[in-house]
Scaffold this active site. Structure first.
Site, PDB file in Angstrom:
ATOM      1  N   LYS A 117       0.837  -1.206   0.000  1.00 24.38           N
ATOM      2  CA  LYS A 117       0.000   0.000   0.000  1.00 24.38           C
ATOM      3  C   LYS A 117       0.870   1.254   0.000  1.00 24.38           C
ATOM      4  CE  LYS A 117      -3.830  -0.378   2.044  1.00 24.38           C
ATOM      5  NZ  LYS A 117      -4.462  -0.965   3.194  1.00 24.38           N
ATOM      6  N   ARG A 125      -3.536   2.790   8.328  1.00 24.70           N
ATOM      7  CA  ARG A 125      -3.842   1.559   7.569  1.00 24.70           C
ATOM      8  C   ARG A 125      -2.672   0.594   7.574  1.00 24.70           C
ATOM      9  NH1 ARG A 125      -7.920   2.469   3.390  1.00 24.70           N
ATOM     10  NH2 ARG A 125      -8.629   4.608   3.506  1.00 24.70           N
ATOM     11  N   GLY A 128      -7.937  -7.225   3.464  1.00 24.41           N
ATOM     12  CA  GLY A 128      -8.901  -7.288   4.556  1.00 24.41           C
ATOM     13  C   GLY A 128      -8.479  -8.092   5.756  1.00 24.41           C
ATOM     14  N   MET A 186      -5.910  -7.487   7.840  1.00 19.88           N
ATOM     15  CA  MET A 186      -5.388  -6.726   8.967  1.00 19.88           C
ATOM     16  C   MET A 186      -6.246  -5.473   9.169  1.00 19.88           C
ATOM     17  SD  MET A 186      -1.354  -7.249   8.445  1.00 19.88           S
ATOM     18  CE  MET A 186      -1.416  -6.758   6.761  1.00 19.88           C
ATOM     19  N   ARG A 243      -3.488  -1.482  -6.246  1.00 23.21           N
ATOM     20  CA  ARG A 243      -2.715  -2.718  -6.183  1.00 23.21           C
ATOM     21  C   ARG A 243      -3.054  -3.545  -7.410  1.00 23.21           C
ATOM     22  NH1 ARG A 243      -6.044  -4.662  -0.944  1.00 23.21           N
ATOM     23  NH2 ARG A 243      -8.008  -5.008  -1.978  1.00 23.21           N
ATOM     24  N   HIS A 295     -15.881  -8.502   0.124  1.00 17.63           N
ATOM     25  CA  HIS A 295     -14.896  -9.439   0.664  1.00 17.63           C
ATOM     26  C   HIS A 295     -15.102 -10.843   0.115  1.00 17.63           C
ATOM     27  CE1 HIS A 295     -13.361 -12.181   3.833  1.00 17.63           C
ATOM     28  NE2 HIS A 295     -12.362 -11.324   3.836  1.00 17.63           N
ATOM     29  N   SER A 347      15.322 -43.099 -16.765  1.00 13.32           N
ATOM     30  CA  SER A 347      14.100 -42.413 -16.377  1.00 13.32           C
ATOM     31  C   SER A 347      13.905 -42.657 -14.888  1.00 13.32           C
ATOM     32  CB  SER A 347      12.908 -42.944 -17.174  1.00 13.32           C
ATOM     33  OG  SER A 347      11.763 -42.233 -16.808  1.00 13.32           O
ATOM     34  N   CYS A 372       9.626 -39.914 -14.504  1.00 11.38           N
ATOM     35  CA  CYS A 372       8.264 -40.307 -14.873  1.00 11.38           C
ATOM     36  C   CYS A 372       7.393 -40.650 -13.666  1.00 11.38           C
ATOM     37  CB  CYS A 372       8.286 -41.454 -15.878  1.00 11.38           C
ATOM     38  SG  CYS A 372       9.064 -42.940 -15.240  1.00 11.38           S
ATOM     39  N   TYR A 386      13.909 -34.115 -19.194  1.00  9.27           N
ATOM     40  CA  TYR A 386      12.477 -34.064 -19.483  1.00  9.27           C
ATOM     41  C   TYR A 386      11.663 -34.643 -18.329  1.00  9.27           C
ATOM     42  CZ  TYR A 386      12.682 -39.044 -20.744  1.00  9.27           C
ATOM     43  OH  TYR A 386      12.852 -40.403 -20.712  1.00  9.27           O
TER      44      TYR A 386
END
Ligand code: PEP
Ligand code: MG
Length: 893
Positions: free
Chosen positions: A40, A109, A118, A120, A351, A468, A773, A841, A861
């Site tokens: 903020k 704030r 919301g 805090m 924000r 909210h 693998s 895998c 991979y």
């Protein structure tokens, strides 16, 4: 997190960095601003300096001070620092805190570096007492002054004094008693009476003292904001969102702007795009003659932004310009709080906005094409999270013509079915009992988040699209219907007209359409937004050369699905799955039961014919892409009937000669620990014809596909190997089989790394292997000595609850233990065979949390189930991106 040098910076002689004025923060980097001033404070600073937007004067007490306060109490020099800082605000405004003739009023704030909407606390209209209220009334008007004072008493009593009384209900009943629509319409007398009622409640609360000295009000409000970092709901939210509990919150103290000043004033919240759909249009709410808390609390019926534009067209145009500037600056959809005071626009907060997953996809792709933003494709990819992908398969309902009980706003899309519970505790208890639950509330508040996190859906009777309930549900992908205003909510039931829905009754909600129906409806999956294809194609561009994603697929159908889902090959085809169909099982049993070589050979020949057809189908579906086929792995008893059933049937005299043979065979093959018994290559050494048959069938399928003009690329894999010689013999069988069917070259042959010994002796195995693998399922099982079939149902929960394990290692890779074995396997294997290709895998290959560690181990991979492909492709791109350019971090939202 904070760099030491910065902590020592002095800011214009205003003191150390414990306090930063937003208009003096221009020299700080964005990261410094965010870390010190919270999201903020940082955004206010950017708006006040870089963007020159109309922001009321403010300063921020840094997160550093909060951390000190939380560990050691109120810092000795903070009073003095605050006094100097308040003097700075007084200088900027020409008003003084506590001045009875023209008082300065403040908002206090919270705001952490990572947004926790919301969760805090905030105190507004601070600085009012009887004297300053009289002064304010003289300078403005009495109704407004009294309204501001009662708002101060209400927020101070709630947040700082923790008065446990239904203050909002007292306000609501004053409005009702006066027979008006809302607080703004109360007469001066009614407002004075309401203020008196609220103060009487505070006075009657033991230990609660409302300070009259404005500076004392400020000190205690700052402490309360810092304390709210450790409040239950903030802790709960951090736990759910994985936010570090040590970073603390900043506290921003800002000059109050009054949306409740008169009818040419008001407060609004606006998103620069639609946070539900991603559509490029302003979306939000505005309330004339009100403060911002009235808008976000969801307790008032708001106007839309379009209505605002119509009623105040000049301000609407100005707001448009501000929003375009903010979106261009943050290069993302913004969520902006604004206030109009006597016809002047002020921006109070900006924000990056929370959004649904579908909206996230749409916005990311739109911003790539937006000339005002020109997001890079890589940035767009990192803005989509694996969580977004798990949310995009929004469920919907199959039948559409069901009579509606009622409807509200579709606030967070998706279909949810569950039993209605009207209290947070009731909902949580029901979820604990295993019920699916819809939380039904008048509106939600941060106290409800524990329930909101576990329910199937949320229904509220009040509040708009930025309330909210809507914002939190959207962030979590929980279906939500808001503002269904015909719903009257009580503790153990809700009512719509004459219909009473009791606690535990089944209801269905559609968060896309806003419809609410009685009873449980059938849920169907939804269509994936087309933007996903672009995001995943860009993800592949980032990752496919470094950490490509294949699929685990056992049938031609799976292979088609995998290819359609973007797999660049099959990394694991489990051939045993081909043996389980009803036409194959008798052939396998015949092979197991064979008592002579001839009988075994005959059964194997029949199996070979069937397998060849299967392989051809898979190779056709994956033409031109690699297909890794694993030779038979699981223990043979899995192909035999349950021994207990056979014994019971024998006791009842129901077994014929074939049944008796099966029983004999089942008895023979029964093992105490089948998962570490005659499995994989070990079984092949007992029945050498088996792997030869499979290799022949596979190579014949390759030849057939080539003859048909195809480009089959097959790789053959030997499971559960523990030694070089064991693998060498299997490789020999495969080579001979290839030659037998006329293949000029031998296909690549590799082995799985599934046992700790295989990982440790990877160098020896690499002498015979073209690729590895990693079977991380078995490797986890055998590294821990945890039976993968048993422990999750037995002690895993207990271990997790008691903290004996950090997480379930079958879900997320055990980075230090199993991870180190993977490191060793890659390193030792490549030391011997530098061109060794390594894949993974096991289930971890589809788990976004495990993928960065697998990349770090050096694997080439991943191979996962088709359903997890989109997530794995995205997570792979994130991991590669993170490792190559860590600066491009995902934006916090
Ligand atoms: C593994 O062990 O990780 C693996 C992929 O094999 P399976 O799950 O079939 O044992
Ligand atoms: Mg395995």
């Amino acid at each position: 997190m904070l760099d030491k040098e910065f902590n020592e910076i002095e800011l214009d002689g205003e003191g150390l960095a414990s306090v930063v004025f937003i208009d003096e923060a221009g020299g700080l980097s964005s990261d410094q601003k965010r870390a010190l001033m919270g999201g903020k404070g940082a955004s206010l600073a950017e708006m006040a300096t870089t963007l020159s937007l109309p922001v009321p004067p403010a300063f921020t007490i840094t997160t550093e001070v909060c951390r000190t306060y939380l560990s050691m109490g109120w810092p000795v020099d903070l009073d003095e620092t605050l006094k100097v800082a308040v003097a700075g605000l007084e200088e900027r405004t020409g008003r003084r805190l506590g001045d009875p003739s023209n008082p300065l009023l403040l908002s206090v704030r919270s705001g952490a570096a990572i947004s926790m909407p919301g969760m805090m606390d905030t105190v507004l209209n601070l600085g009012l007492n009887d004297d300053t209220t009289t002064g304010l009334a003289g300078a403005t008007d009495e109704r407004f002054a009294l309204d501001s004072h009662r708002r101060f008493v209400q927020s101070f009593a709630d947040v700082v004094l923790r008065v446990d009384a239904p203050l909002a209900e007292v306000v609501a009943s004053a409005v009702k008693k006066a027979g008006v629509e809302r607080e703004a319409d109360l007469s001066v007398e009614a407002m004075a009476a309401l203020l008196g009622d609220l103060r009487a409640i505070v006075d009657a609360t033991p230990g609660a003292v409302l300070p009259t000295d404005p500076f004392e009000q400020l000190r205690t409000a700052v402490a309360a904001v810092f304390d709210s970092w450790m409040g239950d709901r903030a802790i709960e939210y951090r736990k759910i969102e994985g936010i570090d509990g040590d970073i603390g919150t900043a506290c921003t103290i800002q000059v109050m702007i009054f949306g409740n000043r008169d009818d040419a004033s008001g407060s609004g919240v606006v998103f620069t795009r639609d946070p539900s759909t991603g559509e490029d249009r302003l979306t939000g709410d505005f309330l004339p003659n009100a403060q911002g808390e009235d808008v976000v609390a969801g307790t008032h019926s708001t106007l839309t932004i379009d209505d605002f534009n119509r009623s105040m067209p000049e301000l609407g145009a100005e707001l448009d310009r501000v929003l375009a500037c903010l979106e261009g600056h943050y290069r993302d959809m913004c969520d902006v709080e604004f206030t109009v005071e006597k016809g002047r626009l002020y921006i109070l907060q900006c924000r990056v906005g929370k959004r649904t997953a579908g909206a996230a996809l749409r916005i990311a792709t739109q911003l790539v094409d937006d000339p005002g933003v020109t997001l890079s494709q890589a940035e767009a990819v990192v803005r989509i999270t694996p969580d977004h992908l798990s949310q995009i398969l929004y469920a919907g309902f199959s039948e559409i013509d069901i009579p509606e009980l009622t409807s509200g706003l579709g606030a967070s899309p998706g279909a949810a079915v569950g039993r209605a519970y009207m209290t947070t505790d009731g909902a949580i208890d029901a979820v604990d009992r295993g019920e699916q639950v819809i939380l039904v509330r008048r509106e939600t508040s941060p106290d409800d988040v524990a329930a909101m996190a576990v329910v199937e859906g949320i229904l509220t009777s009040h509040g708009g699209l930025v309330s909210h309930a809507a914002v939190v549900a959207r962030g979590w992908g929980t279906p939500c219907v808001c503002g269904a205003d015909q719903v009257e909510v009580a503790d153990d039931h809700f009512r719509v007209g004459d219909v009473v829905v009791s606690e535990g009754d089944m209801i269905s909600i559609d968060g896309s359409t806003g419809s609410v129906t009685l009873g449980g409806r059938d849920v169907v999956k939804s269509v994936v937004p087309p933007e996903l294809d672009s995001i995943l194609a860009w993800a592949d561009e980032i990752a496919s050369d470094t950490l490509a994603v294949r699929a685990n697929a056992d049938t031609a159908e799976d292979a088609v699905a995998a290819r359609n889902a973007g797999a660049i090959g099959i990394g694991l085809c489990r051939t045993e799955h081909m043996f389980l169909s009803s036409d194959r099982l008798p052939l396998v049993r015949a092979m197991i039961l064979a008592e002579t070589t001839e009988a075994e050979t005959e059964a194997l020949e029949q199996l070979a014919t069937a397998q060849q057809a299967d392989f051809e189908g898979i190779l056709e579906a994956m033409d031109g892409l690699p297909v890794t086929v694993r030779l038979l792995d699981p223990p043979l008893h899995e192909f035999l009937p349950d021994i207990g059933d056979l014994v019971a049937a024998e006791a009842r005299g129901e077994l014929d000669s074939e049944g008796m043979a099966l029983l004999k065979s089942a008895r023979y093959w029964t093992e105490v620990n089948p998962m570490i018994g005659t499995r994989g290559v070990r079984l092949a050494h007992l029945r050498p014809g088996l792997y030869r048959m499979q290799a022949r069938a596979l190579c014949s399928a390759v030849m057939a596909r080539r003859a048909a003009g195809g480009k089959p690329l097959v790789e053959i894999m030997v499971p559960l190997t523990v030694s070089g010689p064991e693998l060498a013999v299997a490789v020999q069988w495969i080579r001979e089989s290839a030659t037998e069917v006329g293949m000029m070259e031998s296909p690549p042959v590799g082995t799985m790394i599934e046992t700790p010994r295989a990982a440790l002796l990877a160098g020896e195995l690499a002498r015979y292997a073209d690729f590895f693998s990693v079977g991380s399922n078995d490797l986890t099982q055998l590294t821990y000595g945890f039976s993968r079939d048993d422990v999750e149902g037995r002690f895993m929960d207990l271990y997790l609850k008691k903290g004996l394990l950090e997480h379930n290692p079958f879900e997320h890779l055990d980075e230090s233990g199993v991870g180190e074995l993977v490191d060793l396997a890659v390193e030792r294997g490549r030391n011997v065979n530098p061109s060794l290709k390594v894949g993974v895998c096991g289930e971890h290959a589809g788990d976004p949390r495990s993928i960065p560690r697998l990349l770090a181990a050096g694997v080439d991979y991943l191979s996962c189930s088709p359903a997890r492909l989109p997530t794995a492709r995205l997570a792979s791109a994130h991991a590669v991106q993170e490792s190559t350019s860590p600066a491009l971090r995902r934006l916090e939202r």
